[in-house]
Design a protein around this motif. Sequence first.
Motif, PDB file in Angstrom:
ATOM      1  N   GLY A 247       7.137  -6.887  -0.189  1.00 32.48           N
ATOM      2  CA  GLY A 247       5.789  -6.784  -0.711  1.00 32.48           C
ATOM      3  C   GLY A 247       5.102  -5.474  -0.365  1.00 32.48           C
ATOM      4  N   SER A 248       3.930  -5.253  -0.979  1.00 36.73           N
ATOM      5  CA  SER A 248       3.220  -3.991  -0.802  1.00 36.73           C
ATOM      6  C   SER A 248       2.539  -3.873   0.550  1.00 36.73           C
ATOM      7  CB  SER A 248       2.163  -3.829  -1.907  1.00 36.73           C
ATOM      8  OG  SER A 248       1.215  -4.881  -1.842  1.00 36.73           O
ATOM      9  N   ILE A 249       2.449  -4.989   1.299  1.00 42.12           N
ATOM     10  CA  ILE A 249       1.801  -4.946   2.608  1.00 42.12           C
ATOM     11  C   ILE A 249       2.743  -4.424   3.685  1.00 42.12           C
ATOM     12  CG2 ILE A 249       2.459  -7.282   3.350  1.00 42.12           C
ATOM     13  CD1 ILE A 249      -0.316  -7.587   4.520  1.00 42.12           C
ATOM     14  N   ALA A 250       4.032  -4.337   3.372  1.00 45.50           N
ATOM     15  CA  ALA A 250       5.030  -3.948   4.377  1.00 45.50           C
ATOM     16  C   ALA A 250       4.722  -2.623   5.070  1.00 45.50           C
ATOM     17  CB  ALA A 250       6.418  -3.914   3.740  1.00 45.50           C
ATOM     18  N   PRO A 251       4.342  -1.567   4.340  1.00 47.46           N
ATOM     19  CA  PRO A 251       4.043  -0.309   5.047  1.00 47.46           C
ATOM     20  C   PRO A 251       2.910  -0.453   6.063  1.00 47.46           C
ATOM     21  CG  PRO A 251       4.340   0.082   2.695  1.00 47.46           C
ATOM     22  CD  PRO A 251       4.290  -1.399   2.878  1.00 47.46           C
ATOM     23  N   SER A 252       1.895  -1.256   5.729  1.00 46.17           N
ATOM     24  CA  SER A 252       0.786  -1.462   6.663  1.00 46.17           C
ATOM     25  C   SER A 252       1.282  -2.132   7.937  1.00 46.17           C
ATOM     26  CB  SER A 252      -0.299  -2.307   6.001  1.00 46.17           C
ATOM     27  OG  SER A 252      -1.340  -2.601   6.918  1.00 46.17           O
ATOM     28  N   ILE A 253       2.130  -3.153   7.797  1.00 48.81           N
ATOM     29  CA  ILE A 253       2.682  -3.836   8.964  1.00 48.81           C
ATOM     30  C   ILE A 253       3.544  -2.874   9.768  1.00 48.81           C
ATOM     31  CG2 ILE A 253       4.190  -5.715   9.732  1.00 48.81           C
ATOM     32  CD1 ILE A 253       3.377  -7.253   7.222  1.00 48.81           C
ATOM     33  N   TYR A 254       4.375  -2.098   9.085  1.00 53.32           N
ATOM     34  CA  TYR A 254       5.262  -1.134   9.761  1.00 53.32           C
ATOM     35  C   TYR A 254       4.458  -0.175  10.630  1.00 53.32           C
ATOM     36  CZ  TYR A 254       8.557   2.719  10.384  1.00 53.32           C
ATOM     37  OH  TYR A 254       9.353   3.698  10.931  1.00 53.32           O
TER      38      TYR A 254
END
Length: 281
Positions: A247-254
């Motif tokens: 999903g598109s939220i992955a970079p934020s979590i990373y």
Amino acid sequence: MSNGSLPEDADHLPVRLVTALEVFTRERVAELIDHGEPYIDRARELTVDFKFDFDLTRALVGKSISFGELMSHAVPLNGVADLDKVFKSLTEKPLTSLLNGVHDWVHVEIDGDSPAPIVADVDEMKANLNLLFKARHVLVHEMPETRPFTDDQLKQFARASFEFTHAIDQAITKLLYGNYPLTQIEINQRASERAQQSKQDLGALLDHVNPGGTSERLKKAQAVWVSYVESEATFLSRMDMERHEHGSIAPSIYWSVADELTKERIAWITRSYGEGWGPLD
């Protein structure tokens, strides 16, 4: 209350509205205080009444309650005067100036709505909330045979409660976080910027404790740590999965994971170096 109709149990709605107002206000007070300075210092101006029962003492010992939560549950919230006092103490603005002109920033920025104020008349809202608190007091303490309010007043109570919580939520959020990111792209970018700043701070600290990079032991340890951060951030964000899976939220979590681990590394090196462990080699 669809189509302007009142629920069957409307007689007790003022009690529920006041309870909701109290819970909401205590959450916002805790958020302000736990945010840090200057709000935590201003908390000394609050009127508090601590009652250390078993549950509270256990929460303190177990460190399961924050300072903001502790303070928020000790402030009296028995009317508009109390609401005014608590927010004025923490924000240094009375309710009238705090809420005047506040609009829904998300609706304006995302939906393109005009910046109409959430509360058209703050004084009118406060007057209706005062009547709401009085009605609640009569219902709870005097148990009247007839309702101490009209249907029209009840609708005004509900509207005033909604306006208050909505406007306070927008005002406090803007006060604490400014023009916070709204789209996922902006959120990802902000998370990346925070992580990069922490990385720079760590680099400066390493240069300070290991001038010229002469310690091979530290260089090897740092390389292992960098590999660990990459693996941990990738794993938790699922960045190693296909795009449709993470999903598109992955970079934020990373980037958030990388930022948190970097801050922990900074704290550990600062503490260790400060405790006088001596030469790194």
